[in-house]
Design a protein around this motif. Sequence first.
Motif, PDB file in Angstrom:
ATOM      1  N   ASP A 211       0.813  -1.217   0.000  1.00  0.00           N
ATOM      2  CA  ASP A 211       0.000   0.000   0.000  1.00  0.00           C
ATOM      3  C   ASP A 211       0.851   1.274   0.000  1.00  0.00           C
ATOM      4  O   ASP A 211       0.339   2.361   0.212  1.00  0.00           O
ATOM      5  CB  ASP A 211      -0.957  -0.003   1.189  1.00  0.00           C
ATOM      6  CG  ASP A 211      -0.216  -0.246   2.495  1.00  0.00           C
ATOM      7  OD1 ASP A 211       0.988  -0.547   2.420  1.00  0.00           O
ATOM      8  OD2 ASP A 211      -0.835  -0.130   3.566  1.00  0.00           O
ATOM      9  N   LEU A 212       2.141   1.109  -0.231  1.00  0.00           N
ATOM     10  CA  LEU A 212       3.019   2.278  -0.196  1.00  0.00           C
ATOM     11  C   LEU A 212       2.836   3.139  -1.456  1.00  0.00           C
ATOM     12  O   LEU A 212       2.873   2.639  -2.571  1.00  0.00           O
ATOM     13  CB  LEU A 212       4.467   1.807  -0.106  1.00  0.00           C
ATOM     14  CG  LEU A 212       5.533   2.906  -0.083  1.00  0.00           C
ATOM     15  CD1 LEU A 212       5.500   3.631   1.247  1.00  0.00           C
ATOM     16  CD2 LEU A 212       6.913   2.321  -0.341  1.00  0.00           C
ATOM     17  N   VAL A 213       2.604   4.446  -1.248  1.00  0.00           N
ATOM     18  CA  VAL A 213       2.525   5.368  -2.385  1.00  0.00           C
ATOM     19  C   VAL A 213       3.729   6.290  -2.277  1.00  0.00           C
ATOM     20  O   VAL A 213       3.822   7.093  -1.350  1.00  0.00           O
ATOM     21  CB  VAL A 213       1.224   6.200  -2.336  1.00  0.00           C
ATOM     22  CG1 VAL A 213       1.140   7.099  -3.560  1.00  0.00           C
ATOM     23  CG2 VAL A 213       0.018   5.294  -2.237  1.00  0.00           C
ATOM     24  N   THR A 214       4.663   6.138  -3.192  1.00  0.00           N
ATOM     25  CA  THR A 214       5.896   6.921  -3.072  1.00  0.00           C
ATOM     26  C   THR A 214       5.816   8.195  -3.904  1.00  0.00           C
ATOM     27  O   THR A 214       4.967   8.323  -4.787  1.00  0.00           O
ATOM     28  CB  THR A 214       7.110   6.096  -3.553  1.00  0.00           C
ATOM     29  OG1 THR A 214       6.829   5.655  -4.879  1.00  0.00           O
ATOM     30  CG2 THR A 214       7.349   4.917  -2.658  1.00  0.00           C
TER      31      THR A 214
ATOM     32  N   ASP B   7       7.265   8.221   1.385  1.00  0.00           N
ATOM     33  CA  ASP B   7       5.808   8.065   1.277  1.00  0.00           C
ATOM     34  C   ASP B   7       5.211   9.445   1.027  1.00  0.00           C
ATOM     35  O   ASP B   7       5.695  10.434   1.551  1.00  0.00           O
ATOM     36  CB  ASP B   7       5.296   7.480   2.593  1.00  0.00           C
ATOM     37  CG  ASP B   7       3.816   7.168   2.555  1.00  0.00           C
ATOM     38  OD1 ASP B   7       3.490   5.992   2.384  1.00  0.00           O
ATOM     39  OD2 ASP B   7       3.001   8.093   2.707  1.00  0.00           O
ATOM     40  N   ASP B   8       4.142   9.509   0.232  1.00  0.00           N
ATOM     41  CA  ASP B   8       3.621  10.834  -0.096  1.00  0.00           C
ATOM     42  C   ASP B   8       2.641  11.385   0.946  1.00  0.00           C
ATOM     43  O   ASP B   8       1.976  12.382   0.721  1.00  0.00           O
ATOM     44  CB  ASP B   8       3.006  10.850  -1.504  1.00  0.00           C
ATOM     45  CG  ASP B   8       1.595  10.323  -1.519  1.00  0.00           C
ATOM     46  OD1 ASP B   8       1.244   9.574  -0.572  1.00  0.00           O
ATOM     47  OD2 ASP B   8       0.846  10.657  -2.454  1.00  0.00           O
ATOM     48  N   SER B   9       2.584  10.740   2.108  1.00  0.00           N
ATOM     49  CA  SER B   9       1.686  11.210   3.165  1.00  0.00           C
ATOM     50  C   SER B   9       2.180  12.539   3.754  1.00  0.00           C
ATOM     51  O   SER B   9       3.367  12.799   3.827  1.00  0.00           O
ATOM     52  CB  SER B   9       1.606  10.156   4.264  1.00  0.00           C
ATOM     53  OG  SER B   9       1.223  10.749   5.473  1.00  0.00           O
ATOM     54  N   ASP B  10       1.244  13.378   4.193  1.00  0.00           N
ATOM     55  CA  ASP B  10       1.613  14.662   4.789  1.00  0.00           C
ATOM     56  C   ASP B  10       1.814  14.561   6.291  1.00  0.00           C
ATOM     57  O   ASP B  10       2.169  15.533   6.944  1.00  0.00           O
ATOM     58  CB  ASP B  10       0.523  15.703   4.489  1.00  0.00           C
ATOM     59  CG  ASP B  10       0.513  16.073   3.008  1.00  0.00           C
ATOM     60  OD1 ASP B  10       1.612  16.057   2.411  1.00  0.00           O
ATOM     61  OD2 ASP B  10      -0.570  16.347   2.460  1.00  0.00           O
ATOM     62  N   LEU B  11       1.554  13.389   6.844  1.00  0.00           N
ATOM     63  CA  LEU B  11       1.724  13.163   8.264  1.00  0.00           C
ATOM     64  C   LEU B  11       3.210  12.923   8.533  1.00  0.00           C
ATOM     65  O   LEU B  11       3.807  12.079   7.901  1.00  0.00           O
ATOM     66  CB  LEU B  11       0.933  11.896   8.618  1.00  0.00           C
ATOM     67  CG  LEU B  11       0.288  11.830   9.971  1.00  0.00           C
ATOM     68  CD1 LEU B  11      -0.989  12.647   9.956  1.00  0.00           C
ATOM     69  CD2 LEU B  11      -0.021  10.386  10.306  1.00  0.00           C
ATOM     70  N   ALA B  12       3.781  13.686   9.484  1.00  0.00           N
ATOM     71  CA  ALA B  12       5.207  13.511   9.752  1.00  0.00           C
ATOM     72  C   ALA B  12       5.457  12.184  10.444  1.00  0.00           C
ATOM     73  O   ALA B  12       4.983  11.959  11.549  1.00  0.00           O
ATOM     74  CB  ALA B  12       5.706  14.648  10.624  1.00  0.00           C
ATOM     75  N   ASN B  13       6.188  11.308   9.761  1.00  0.00           N
ATOM     76  CA  ASN B  13       6.469  10.014  10.365  1.00  0.00           C
ATOM     77  C   ASN B  13       7.633   9.343   9.637  1.00  0.00           C
ATOM     78  O   ASN B  13       7.962   9.707   8.508  1.00  0.00           O
ATOM     79  CB  ASN B  13       5.229   9.116  10.275  1.00  0.00           C
ATOM     80  CG  ASN B  13       5.227   8.043  11.352  1.00  0.00           C
ATOM     81  OD1 ASN B  13       6.215   7.865  12.067  1.00  0.00           O
ATOM     82  ND2 ASN B  13       4.129   7.329  11.462  1.00  0.00           N
ATOM     83  N   ALA B  14       8.252   8.396  10.312  1.00  0.00           N
ATOM     84  CA  ALA B  14       9.318   7.607   9.695  1.00  0.00           C
ATOM     85  C   ALA B  14       9.214   6.222  10.288  1.00  0.00           C
ATOM     86  O   ALA B  14       8.801   6.069  11.423  1.00  0.00           O
ATOM     87  CB  ALA B  14      10.682   8.215  10.007  1.00  0.00           C
ATOM     88  N   MET B  15       9.540   5.199   9.474  1.00  0.00           N
ATOM     89  CA  MET B  15       9.478   3.858  10.045  1.00  0.00           C
ATOM     90  C   MET B  15      10.536   2.937   9.464  1.00  0.00           C
ATOM     91  O   MET B  15      11.040   3.159   8.356  1.00  0.00           O
ATOM     92  CB  MET B  15       8.080   3.270   9.892  1.00  0.00           C
ATOM     93  CG  MET B  15       7.600   3.116   8.477  1.00  0.00           C
ATOM     94  SD  MET B  15       5.793   3.106   8.435  1.00  0.00           S
ATOM     95  CE  MET B  15       5.446   4.743   7.805  1.00  0.00           C
ATOM     96  N   ALA B  16      10.869   1.934  10.257  1.00  0.00           N
ATOM     97  CA  ALA B  16      11.855   0.938   9.851  1.00  0.00           C
ATOM     98  C   ALA B  16      11.103  -0.334   9.508  1.00  0.00           C
ATOM     99  O   ALA B  16      10.291  -0.801  10.286  1.00  0.00           O
ATOM    100  CB  ALA B  16      12.824   0.684  11.005  1.00  0.00           C
TER     101      ALA B  16
END
Lengths: 164, 269
Positions: free
Chosen positions: B68-71, B105-114
């Motif tokens: 579901d990743l939208v880059t 990811d093109d989300s506007d929510l500030a986040n990062a994940m491993a």
Amino acid sequence: MEDTVNSFSLFFNYGLPILLLVFAYFIGNMIEKGHFRNIRKREDAVHGFPVVSFDTMPEEWRAGSSTMVTGSIVISLDYFKRVIAGLRGLIGGRIKTYEPLLERARREALLRMTESAKEQGYDAVFNVRLETSRLANARRDGNGTAGVEMLAFGTAVKFAGRIG
Amino acid sequence: MKYIAKKPKEGINVSDVHPLVEAGTLVVGLTAIFIAIVLLLVFLIEAALYFVPAETEAELFADWLPEDLVTISPSDDRLYEAQMLVNRLSAHWADAPYTFRVEVDDSDLANAMALPGGLIIVTQGLLDEVESENELAFVLGHELGHFRNRDHLRALGRGIVLSLFFAVVTGNDVAGIGINVADVTLRGFNRDQESDADEFGLAVVYAEYGHVDEAWRLFERWDEQRNGTTGIVTYLATHPDAGDRVEQLERLAQRQQWPAEGEVIPLKW
């Protein structure tokens, strides 16, 4: 601000359902107690009126006329009963919160039938049967029960002479 | 046969148990069972981590991307710079078993994940919110810390545990209870992991720049404008409070005597 947001979401996630449960419990309990009081009073009033489940009329009875009498009730769960029953559904066992509900339904249906026979001037009812049917689903996904109908029916007879 | 009228006997069809007692027994019992199941599954996840070395994981997930990743566009400068920064930072982790890949990811929510296999996903929202390379380096270093402790697999395992719970209780009115119990139980483990990852992240930042100036400036800003967007609230929900993190990081830098002043490198986009 974040604390406010957190407490709001906490309230909506946990507080509201719990509040609803407490309300449902107290109101449901009040209604149930009231209903049982009412049932007992009316059972006393029809006490002595013969209501039997034999499918043929007892020989001693000399029937002058007969008719079918029915009594039915539609009864629904409250939120509290449903939630507790849902928990029970995870592990199985007696659904204790439903038992008094169905007990009320059975006795109320029988009472209505008996009262109807008495009102119409009949002397006894035999071949009494009880039937239950589930009403429409409460939820769109086909789950949940909006309520159940309890139907009691039997053959009421008017005696031609004295009973032996 | 003589007919004797009798009043119905009460208490045969109805269990003599107070509804509140029934409710209490069920809630307490089921909560205990749920917690026990979650703890057992957590234990199984730890066991699996022990038996699957990071090298095997890196191999298995070498080309994997979440469905579901939208880059953002692959030619975007921000993607390139983030990847370059990760390459530089990961050089300070000798014999790292992963080849780190960055996706935006093109989300506007500030986040990062491993994610498994050395995949680091940062959101566009995060890249727009950081104001210097040092800030971004700390966030990326923090994610490297998750890889080092293999938290990313734990997170994945717990996600599976939660969805398992969800599948079991779906269609049930009380679905929420099981999920919440599982979620709250798991969240306790999470915060410790975040602090550990913070420590590693800061060490990497120090190794790269020789100081930790501006490293946690992002969290300071979040702490200052707590009335910010809901995005921040969601980000923090599973993480320690931004203010607490800043304090912890300051203490860590002091303890390690990492200089708090130094040259801050501007972003290249």
